[in-house]
Design a protein around this motif. Structure first.
Motif, PDB file in Angstrom:
ATOM      1  N   TYR A 157      33.944  31.001  60.303  1.00 45.19           N
ATOM      2  CA  TYR A 157      33.137  31.005  59.096  1.00 45.19           C
ATOM      3  C   TYR A 157      33.836  31.753  57.959  1.00 45.19           C
ATOM      4  O   TYR A 157      33.693  31.390  56.791  1.00 45.19           O
ATOM      5  CB  TYR A 157      31.772  31.623  59.395  1.00 45.19           C
ATOM      6  CG  TYR A 157      30.970  30.799  60.381  1.00 45.19           C
ATOM      7  CD1 TYR A 157      30.285  29.667  59.972  1.00 45.19           C
ATOM      8  CD2 TYR A 157      30.931  31.126  61.737  1.00 45.19           C
ATOM      9  CE1 TYR A 157      29.561  28.886  60.874  1.00 45.19           C
ATOM     10  CE2 TYR A 157      30.219  30.361  62.643  1.00 45.19           C
ATOM     11  CZ  TYR A 157      29.548  29.239  62.206  1.00 45.19           C
ATOM     12  OH  TYR A 157      28.846  28.467  63.101  1.00 45.19           O
ATOM     13  N   VAL A 158      34.587  32.787  58.296  1.00 49.89           N
ATOM     14  CA  VAL A 158      35.379  33.480  57.281  1.00 49.89           C
ATOM     15  C   VAL A 158      36.452  32.547  56.736  1.00 49.89           C
ATOM     16  O   VAL A 158      36.734  32.515  55.531  1.00 49.89           O
ATOM     17  CB  VAL A 158      36.020  34.750  57.875  1.00 49.89           C
ATOM     18  CG1 VAL A 158      37.018  35.362  56.900  1.00 49.89           C
ATOM     19  CG2 VAL A 158      34.940  35.764  58.240  1.00 49.89           C
ATOM     20  N   PHE A 159      37.056  31.762  57.627  1.00 47.60           N
ATOM     21  CA  PHE A 159      38.080  30.799  57.208  1.00 47.60           C
ATOM     22  C   PHE A 159      37.488  29.772  56.243  1.00 47.60           C
ATOM     23  O   PHE A 159      38.095  29.445  55.216  1.00 47.60           O
ATOM     24  CB  PHE A 159      38.644  30.098  58.442  1.00 47.60           C
ATOM     25  CG  PHE A 159      39.789  29.171  58.150  1.00 47.60           C
ATOM     26  CD1 PHE A 159      41.090  29.640  58.135  1.00 47.60           C
ATOM     27  CD2 PHE A 159      39.565  27.821  57.888  1.00 47.60           C
ATOM     28  CE1 PHE A 159      42.156  28.776  57.870  1.00 47.60           C
ATOM     29  CE2 PHE A 159      40.617  26.957  57.625  1.00 47.60           C
ATOM     30  CZ  PHE A 159      41.909  27.436  57.613  1.00 47.60           C
ATOM     31  N   TRP A 164      36.825  28.057  50.266  1.00 44.91           N
ATOM     32  CA  TRP A 164      36.099  27.778  49.018  1.00 44.91           C
ATOM     33  C   TRP A 164      36.775  28.460  47.836  1.00 44.91           C
ATOM     34  O   TRP A 164      36.840  27.911  46.746  1.00 44.91           O
ATOM     35  CB  TRP A 164      34.656  28.262  49.127  1.00 44.91           C
ATOM     36  CG  TRP A 164      33.842  27.524  50.134  1.00 44.91           C
ATOM     37  CD1 TRP A 164      34.116  26.304  50.682  1.00 44.91           C
ATOM     38  CD2 TRP A 164      32.606  27.947  50.734  1.00 44.91           C
ATOM     39  NE1 TRP A 164      33.150  25.939  51.586  1.00 44.91           N
ATOM     40  CE2 TRP A 164      32.207  26.916  51.639  1.00 44.91           C
ATOM     41  CE3 TRP A 164      31.805  29.070  50.617  1.00 44.91           C
ATOM     42  CZ2 TRP A 164      31.039  27.006  52.393  1.00 44.91           C
ATOM     43  CZ3 TRP A 164      30.647  29.167  51.372  1.00 44.91           C
ATOM     44  CH2 TRP A 164      30.264  28.143  52.249  1.00 44.91           C
ATOM     45  N   ALA A 165      37.281  29.671  48.060  1.00 47.13           N
ATOM     46  CA  ALA A 165      37.938  30.421  46.989  1.00 47.13           C
ATOM     47  C   ALA A 165      39.403  30.028  46.843  1.00 47.13           C
ATOM     48  O   ALA A 165      39.974  30.139  45.757  1.00 47.13           O
ATOM     49  CB  ALA A 165      37.827  31.919  47.257  1.00 47.13           C
ATOM     50  N   TRP A 168      43.868  25.684  48.552  1.00 47.43           N
ATOM     51  CA  TRP A 168      45.023  25.279  49.345  1.00 47.43           C
ATOM     52  C   TRP A 168      44.760  25.395  50.844  1.00 47.43           C
ATOM     53  O   TRP A 168      45.458  24.790  51.664  1.00 47.43           O
ATOM     54  CB  TRP A 168      46.258  26.085  48.967  1.00 47.43           C
ATOM     55  CG  TRP A 168      46.107  27.576  49.029  1.00 47.43           C
ATOM     56  CD1 TRP A 168      45.741  28.399  48.009  1.00 47.43           C
ATOM     57  CD2 TRP A 168      46.324  28.416  50.174  1.00 47.43           C
ATOM     58  NE1 TRP A 168      45.717  29.703  48.439  1.00 47.43           N
ATOM     59  CE2 TRP A 168      46.068  29.737  49.761  1.00 47.43           C
ATOM     60  CE3 TRP A 168      46.706  28.186  51.494  1.00 47.43           C
ATOM     61  CZ2 TRP A 168      46.184  30.828  50.630  1.00 47.43           C
ATOM     62  CZ3 TRP A 168      46.817  29.261  52.367  1.00 47.43           C
ATOM     63  CH2 TRP A 168      46.556  30.561  51.933  1.00 47.43           C
ATOM     64  N   MET A 169      43.723  26.144  51.224  1.00 50.34           N
ATOM     65  CA  MET A 169      43.384  26.279  52.631  1.00 50.34           C
ATOM     66  C   MET A 169      42.610  25.078  53.167  1.00 50.34           C
ATOM     67  O   MET A 169      42.315  25.004  54.358  1.00 50.34           O
ATOM     68  CB  MET A 169      42.578  27.563  52.866  1.00 50.34           C
ATOM     69  CG  MET A 169      43.378  28.834  52.623  1.00 50.34           C
ATOM     70  SD  MET A 169      42.455  30.349  52.977  1.00 50.34           S
ATOM     71  CE  MET A 169      42.187  30.191  54.750  1.00 50.34           C
ATOM     72  N   ASN A 170      42.283  24.131  52.277  1.00 52.21           N
ATOM     73  CA  ASN A 170      41.572  22.922  52.698  1.00 52.21           C
ATOM     74  C   ASN A 170      42.517  21.816  53.164  1.00 52.21           C
ATOM     75  O   ASN A 170      42.049  20.754  53.594  1.00 52.21           O
ATOM     76  CB  ASN A 170      40.711  22.393  51.542  1.00 52.21           C
ATOM     77  CG  ASN A 170      39.488  23.262  51.309  1.00 52.21           C
ATOM     78  OD1 ASN A 170      38.731  23.553  52.222  1.00 52.21           O
ATOM     79  ND2 ASN A 170      39.294  23.684  50.060  1.00 52.21           N
ATOM     80  N   ALA A 171      43.808  22.042  53.060  1.00 43.02           N
ATOM     81  CA  ALA A 171      44.765  21.016  53.479  1.00 43.02           C
ATOM     82  C   ALA A 171      44.619  20.733  54.975  1.00 43.02           C
ATOM     83  O   ALA A 171      44.231  21.614  55.756  1.00 43.02           O
ATOM     84  CB  ALA A 171      46.187  21.472  53.163  1.00 43.02           C
TER      85      ALA A 171
END
Length: 259
Positions: A157-159, A164-165, A168-171
């Motif tokens: 959930y932290v990930f 959201w912020a 680039w972590m949505n790749a």
């Protein structure tokens, strides 16, 4: 379970309420536990109904029906874990609920493949049920081992919150077998710790090792995403420089006719 879209979530809600009633009659779950289980059942029904509408699915499907059955068992686990904050709960009831829920985790995927009913909703539904069960179990084992265990369930959930912020972590991450192994280890270790099958010192070490493996797995993924983003940015900057040089380069005048 494979009825119309509007009936699947309702069937799940009814099944959750029946399970909670049975637990209240046999184990005496607390008021807080009953409320937590009911809230979970309502949120599950609303989220599943919303997912069905957004994906345009008219039926729940056999694989999602299995996942829904597993999610219903998780509702019972939630009620028992919240009850354990006030009074001890029978492990003879809690552990089988967890065990069956985890065992069914390998069933819904097989059903989806054999019935050719795989879907994005099914994959997301399965993942969310897994993640929430791990979170609930990490809260339960916090009693004997300390609140640091909640990090096991909170990592995912932290990930998501960080993505959201940091877009680039949505790749998309490359598939890794080790990631599946680490996820499976979390469930096995937490069930063993919940059932008190091993001495406390051994269970403590196992839970700490599970957390360490999770930190390694998530850390590796974050580093891969960061490296991918840096490469993408470098490629964009390089392409921009090349484009500007092409525009600034003086054009050669055409030679006179007959020259």
């Amino acid at each position: 379970m494979t009825a119309r879209e509007s009936r699947g979530p309702i069937v799940g809600l009814a099944a959750n309420l029946i399970l909670l009633t049975a637990l209240a009659a046999t184990t005496g779950i607390s008021v807080a536990g009953a409320l937590a289980g009911t809230a979970y059942a309502v949120v599950l029904a609303v989220a599943l109904g919303t997912g069905l509408r957004r994906t345009g699915m008219r039926a729940l499907g056999p694989a999602n029906a299995v996942t829904l059955a597993r999610a219903t068992l998780v509702g019972g686990v939630v009620a028992l874990v919240v009850t354990s904050f006030q009074t001890p709960v029978p492990l003879s009831v809690l552990v089988p609920l967890i065990g069956v829920a985890l065992a069914l985790d390998g069933v819904d995927g097989q059903v989806a493949r054999r019935t050719n009913s795989t879907s994005r909703l099914g994959a997301r539904f399965d993942m969310e049920v897994d993640a929430f069960l791990i979170l609930v179990l990490s809260v339960f084992v916090a009693g004997p081992f300390g609140w640091w265990t909640i990090a096991i369930g909170a990592f995912r959930y932290v990930f998501v919150a960080a993505s959201w912020a940091l877009p680039w972590m949505n790749a998309a991450l490359p598939p890794k077998f080790s990631r599946k192994v680490v996820a499976a280890v979390q469930g096995v270790v937490l069930v063993v710790a919940t059932a008190s099958l091993l001495p406390d010192a051994v269970s403590f070490a196992a839970v700490a090792g599970a957390l360490a493996s999770l930190i390694w797995s998530f850390g590796r993924d974050v580093l891969w995403l960061w490296d991918t983003e840096q490469r993408r940015r470098f490629a964009e900057v390089r392409a921009g420089v090349v484009a500007r040089r092409a525009v600034a380069r003086p054009r050669t005048a055409p030679a006179p006719a007959g020259a």
